[in-house]
Design a protein around this motif. Structure first.
Motif, PDB file in Angstrom:
ATOM      1  N   GLN A 167      11.870   7.198  -6.055  1.00  0.00           N
ATOM      2  CA  GLN A 167      12.331   6.598  -4.794  1.00  0.00           C
ATOM      3  C   GLN A 167      11.258   5.720  -4.161  1.00  0.00           C
ATOM      4  O   GLN A 167      11.521   5.019  -3.193  1.00  0.00           O
ATOM      5  CB  GLN A 167      12.735   7.698  -3.812  1.00  0.00           C
ATOM      6  CG  GLN A 167      13.925   8.522  -4.280  1.00  0.00           C
ATOM      7  CD  GLN A 167      14.334   9.566  -3.255  1.00  0.00           C
ATOM      8  OE1 GLN A 167      13.728   9.687  -2.191  1.00  0.00           O
ATOM      9  NE2 GLN A 167      15.374  10.332  -3.576  1.00  0.00           N
ATOM     10  N   ARG A 168      10.054   5.778  -4.722  1.00  0.00           N
ATOM     11  CA  ARG A 168       8.906   4.997  -4.235  1.00  0.00           C
ATOM     12  C   ARG A 168       8.611   5.294  -2.766  1.00  0.00           C
ATOM     13  O   ARG A 168       8.581   4.418  -1.916  1.00  0.00           O
ATOM     14  CB  ARG A 168       9.146   3.505  -4.450  1.00  0.00           C
ATOM     15  CG  ARG A 168       9.057   3.132  -5.905  1.00  0.00           C
ATOM     16  CD  ARG A 168       9.292   1.695  -6.235  1.00  0.00           C
ATOM     17  NE  ARG A 168       9.139   0.737  -5.208  1.00  0.00           N
ATOM     18  CZ  ARG A 168       9.913  -0.355  -5.100  1.00  0.00           C
ATOM     19  NH1 ARG A 168      10.895  -0.548  -5.962  1.00  0.00           N
ATOM     20  NH2 ARG A 168       9.700  -1.232  -4.164  1.00  0.00           N
ATOM     21  N   VAL A 169       8.367   6.578  -2.509  1.00  0.00           N
ATOM     22  CA  VAL A 169       8.039   7.027  -1.157  1.00  0.00           C
ATOM     23  C   VAL A 169       6.904   8.032  -1.235  1.00  0.00           C
ATOM     24  O   VAL A 169       6.906   8.937  -2.072  1.00  0.00           O
ATOM     25  CB  VAL A 169       9.255   7.681  -0.468  1.00  0.00           C
ATOM     26  CG1 VAL A 169       8.840   8.291   0.875  1.00  0.00           C
ATOM     27  CG2 VAL A 169      10.363   6.664  -0.256  1.00  0.00           C
ATOM     28  N   ALA A 170       5.925   7.854  -0.357  1.00  0.00           N
ATOM     29  CA  ALA A 170       4.827   8.815  -0.232  1.00  0.00           C
ATOM     30  C   ALA A 170       4.966   9.520   1.108  1.00  0.00           C
ATOM     31  O   ALA A 170       5.054   8.871   2.154  1.00  0.00           O
ATOM     32  CB  ALA A 170       3.478   8.107  -0.321  1.00  0.00           C
ATOM     33  N   PRO A 184       6.905   3.793   2.510  1.00  0.00           N
ATOM     34  CA  PRO A 184       7.503   3.152   1.330  1.00  0.00           C
ATOM     35  C   PRO A 184       6.423   2.533   0.454  1.00  0.00           C
ATOM     36  O   PRO A 184       5.448   1.979   0.956  1.00  0.00           O
ATOM     37  CB  PRO A 184       8.414   2.076   1.942  1.00  0.00           C
ATOM     38  CG  PRO A 184       7.801   1.777   3.271  1.00  0.00           C
ATOM     39  CD  PRO A 184       7.212   3.069   3.754  1.00  0.00           C
ATOM     40  N   LEU A 185       6.610   2.640  -0.860  1.00  0.00           N
ATOM     41  CA  LEU A 185       5.633   2.110  -1.798  1.00  0.00           C
ATOM     42  C   LEU A 185       6.167   0.855  -2.471  1.00  0.00           C
ATOM     43  O   LEU A 185       7.270   0.861  -3.022  1.00  0.00           O
ATOM     44  CB  LEU A 185       5.300   3.162  -2.871  1.00  0.00           C
ATOM     45  CG  LEU A 185       4.781   4.522  -2.382  1.00  0.00           C
ATOM     46  CD1 LEU A 185       4.544   5.439  -3.566  1.00  0.00           C
ATOM     47  CD2 LEU A 185       3.507   4.345  -1.572  1.00  0.00           C
ATOM     48  N   ARG A 190       2.992   1.510  -6.445  1.00  0.00           N
ATOM     49  CA  ARG A 190       3.412   2.508  -7.426  1.00  0.00           C
ATOM     50  C   ARG A 190       2.625   2.364  -8.730  1.00  0.00           C
ATOM     51  O   ARG A 190       2.195   3.351  -9.335  1.00  0.00           O
ATOM     52  CB  ARG A 190       4.907   2.368  -7.706  1.00  0.00           C
ATOM     53  CG  ARG A 190       5.462   3.458  -8.619  1.00  0.00           C
ATOM     54  CD  ARG A 190       6.797   3.065  -9.202  1.00  0.00           C
ATOM     55  NE  ARG A 190       6.666   1.897 -10.080  1.00  0.00           N
ATOM     56  CZ  ARG A 190       7.684   1.375 -10.762  1.00  0.00           C
ATOM     57  NH1 ARG A 190       8.898   1.898 -10.646  1.00  0.00           N
ATOM     58  NH2 ARG A 190       7.501   0.324 -11.531  1.00  0.00           N
ATOM     59  N   ASP A 191       2.428   1.113  -9.151  1.00  0.00           N
ATOM     60  CA  ASP A 191       1.683   0.873 -10.397  1.00  0.00           C
ATOM     61  C   ASP A 191       0.248   1.357 -10.282  1.00  0.00           C
ATOM     62  O   ASP A 191      -0.347   1.821 -11.271  1.00  0.00           O
ATOM     63  CB  ASP A 191       1.715  -0.612 -10.749  1.00  0.00           C
ATOM     64  CG  ASP A 191       3.103  -1.070 -11.177  1.00  0.00           C
ATOM     65  OD1 ASP A 191       3.937  -0.198 -11.488  1.00  0.00           O
ATOM     66  OD2 ASP A 191       3.351  -2.293 -11.180  1.00  0.00           O
ATOM     67  N   ILE A 255       6.166   2.298   9.287  1.00  0.00           N
ATOM     68  CA  ILE A 255       5.316   2.278   8.093  1.00  0.00           C
ATOM     69  C   ILE A 255       3.873   2.594   8.450  1.00  0.00           C
ATOM     70  O   ILE A 255       3.205   3.392   7.793  1.00  0.00           O
ATOM     71  CB  ILE A 255       5.400   0.897   7.402  1.00  0.00           C
ATOM     72  CG1 ILE A 255       6.814   0.654   6.870  1.00  0.00           C
ATOM     73  CG2 ILE A 255       4.382   0.797   6.272  1.00  0.00           C
ATOM     74  CD1 ILE A 255       7.024  -0.738   6.320  1.00  0.00           C
ATOM     75  N   SER A 256       3.377   1.957   9.514  1.00  0.00           N
ATOM     76  CA  SER A 256       1.956   2.090   9.864  1.00  0.00           C
ATOM     77  C   SER A 256       1.628   3.388  10.582  1.00  0.00           C
ATOM     78  O   SER A 256       0.480   3.841  10.569  1.00  0.00           O
ATOM     79  CB  SER A 256       1.527   0.903  10.736  1.00  0.00           C
ATOM     80  OG  SER A 256       2.183   0.950  12.000  1.00  0.00           O
ATOM     81  N   GLY A 257       2.647   3.976  11.247  1.00  0.00           N
ATOM     82  CA  GLY A 257       2.399   5.223  11.961  1.00  0.00           C
ATOM     83  C   GLY A 257       1.916   5.042  13.376  1.00  0.00           C
ATOM     84  O   GLY A 257       1.452   6.002  13.993  1.00  0.00           O
ATOM     85  N   HIS A 258       2.043   3.847  13.937  1.00  0.00           N
ATOM     86  CA  HIS A 258       1.652   3.629  15.332  1.00  0.00           C
ATOM     87  C   HIS A 258       2.688   4.273  16.254  1.00  0.00           C
ATOM     88  O   HIS A 258       3.877   3.955  16.171  1.00  0.00           O
ATOM     89  CB  HIS A 258       1.554   2.132  15.645  1.00  0.00           C
ATOM     90  CG  HIS A 258       0.318   1.494  15.105  1.00  0.00           C
ATOM     91  ND1 HIS A 258       0.284   0.859  13.880  1.00  0.00           N
ATOM     92  CD2 HIS A 258      -0.937   1.397  15.610  1.00  0.00           C
ATOM     93  CE1 HIS A 258      -0.933   0.375  13.666  1.00  0.00           C
ATOM     94  NE2 HIS A 258      -1.696   0.704  14.681  1.00  0.00           N
TER      95      HIS A 258
END
Length: 380
Positions: A167-170, A184-185, A190-191, A255-258
């Motif tokens: 799913q390309r998520v961390a 999201p990655l 991902r690579d 995404i950034s967490g602000h």
């Protein structure tokens, strides 16, 4: 009311309050310094706003041993904030004092936020250095930072069990803000993980905070890159998200967490760069698109075998020479103009200036403008 000196009370604060904070490692150093100052020998209930102001002024005039520069206003603001929090706890929970003397003291003016951007040339130098580095994790960490806008601590604490490569998520279960965040990655991010060799559990990276810090500092020294912090990679990543123009501020904040959107307002100036093209009238857009690419390029000028030689550094094997200086410059202009137009004709991405990697002395570099009427007067 309990009679206790500040240095002893700060030790209690460190053991009962500070140790529970996420920023304990940094706060521990601030507490250690505060304990050693003249404030440390004063009784908590006798410290006044005058004492705090005196500490502030003395601290602002002191020298940082590592940088040999004056202590920054940001550092002093953090120390005063720590003291203020201590006095609130000491008053409410421990009964060491009746007030908070820090609240009545002016704080040093907050410095403007860093706006250091990573140049294309610096990025190429860094990636080439990482590619040849003995630890392959270094390249993955730096690229991962630029692709995800994650903080250094978040990257180093990343675990395989919290990553879904399909799913390309961390998932970051415990961030600086104390909240869970899913990042999201990109395919490139991902690579960078896959090249390390996927595992079921455990930490993704073996680097420690101090390890990456020393490696980063050594790399910048060898590459002669100045005033670039690892955290600037996060700033660069967020800037790139804004420049893409496909995400709104709320999405970028996710995404950034602000937590506060006001923290992201510093990036809104980047939108102005996108508005430039919209300001052009429809009939002028084609003209503007061409002129945007016809900009000066750095060139090395020297004499070889009695002839003037000009090398445009950003293009491989781009070299002209001649007996007459002014005519050689004009020839370089014409060739540069043709080179750029041909790249545009065949729908290639036009090579941007100042991305060369060669270590060329600055006194041998000048700018060649493909549209200038003459260079002779400016180069002599």
């Amino acid at each position: 009311m309990t009679k206790i000196k500040l240095k002893d009370a700060l030790k209690i604060y460190r053991e009962k309050v500070s140790i529970l904070k996420k920023g304990y490692a940094q706060e521990r150093f601030r507490l250690h310094y505060l304990i050693s100052t003249f404030l440390g020998d004063l009784f908590v209930d006798e410290i006044t706003s005058v004492d705090i102001a005196t500490y502030r002024d003395q601290r602002l005039e002191s020298i940082n041993i590592k940088t040999n520069k004056k202590i920054s206003a940001a550092t002093v603001r953090l120390e005063l904030s720590l003291l203020s929090n201590f006095f609130d706890v000491a008053r409410i929970e421990w009964g060491f004092c009746e007030g908070n003397p820090v609240k009545n003291v002016r704080k040093p003016k907050a410095p403007p936020g860093r706006d250091r951007r990573l140049t294309s040339r610096e990025l190429k130098l860094i990636l080439r250095y990482c590619h040849n580095h003995r630890n392959s994790e270094l390249q993955s960490i730096i690229v991962f930072a630029l692709e995800t806008a994650m903080r250094q601590g978040e990257i180093l604490s990343l675990k395989w069990e919290n990553i879904n490569l399909n799913q390309r998520v961390a998932c970051l279960p415990d961030t600086k803000n104390g909240t869970r965040r899913d990042v999201p990655l990109s395919l490139r991010a991902r690579d960078m993980l896959l090249r390390l060799g996927q595992k079921q559990t455990g930490k993704v990276f073996t680097y420690t905070s101090s390890g990456i810090k020393s490696t980063w500092r050594l790399m910048l020294e060898r590459l002669e890159i100045h005033d670039l912090h690892f955290h600037d990679l996060r700033h660069e990543a967020i800037s790139l998200l804004f420049e893409k123009g496909t995400l709104d501020m709320m999405e970028i904040a996710a995404i950034s967490g602000h937590k506060s959107l006001s923290m992201l307002k510093r990036y809104t100036h980047l939108r102005a760069q996108k508005l430039v093209r919209k300001l052009e009238a429809p009939k002028q857009k084609g003209r503007a698109a061409i002129l945007n690419n016809l900009v000066p390029y750095p060139a090395e000028i020297f004499v070889r075998n009695g002839k003037f030689v000009i090398r445009i550094l950003d293009f491989e094997k781009f070299e002209v020479e001649g007996d007459d200086y002014e005519k050689t410059v004009e020839y370089a202009q014409d060739k540069l103009l043709r080179k750029i137009i041909l790249e545009m004709k065949y729908e290639k991405s036009v090579t941007a200036p100042d991305q060369y990697l060669e270590p060329v002395p600055q006194d041998r570099i000048t700018m060649i403008d493909p549209l200038a009427e003459t260079h002779f007067d400016t180069l002599i």
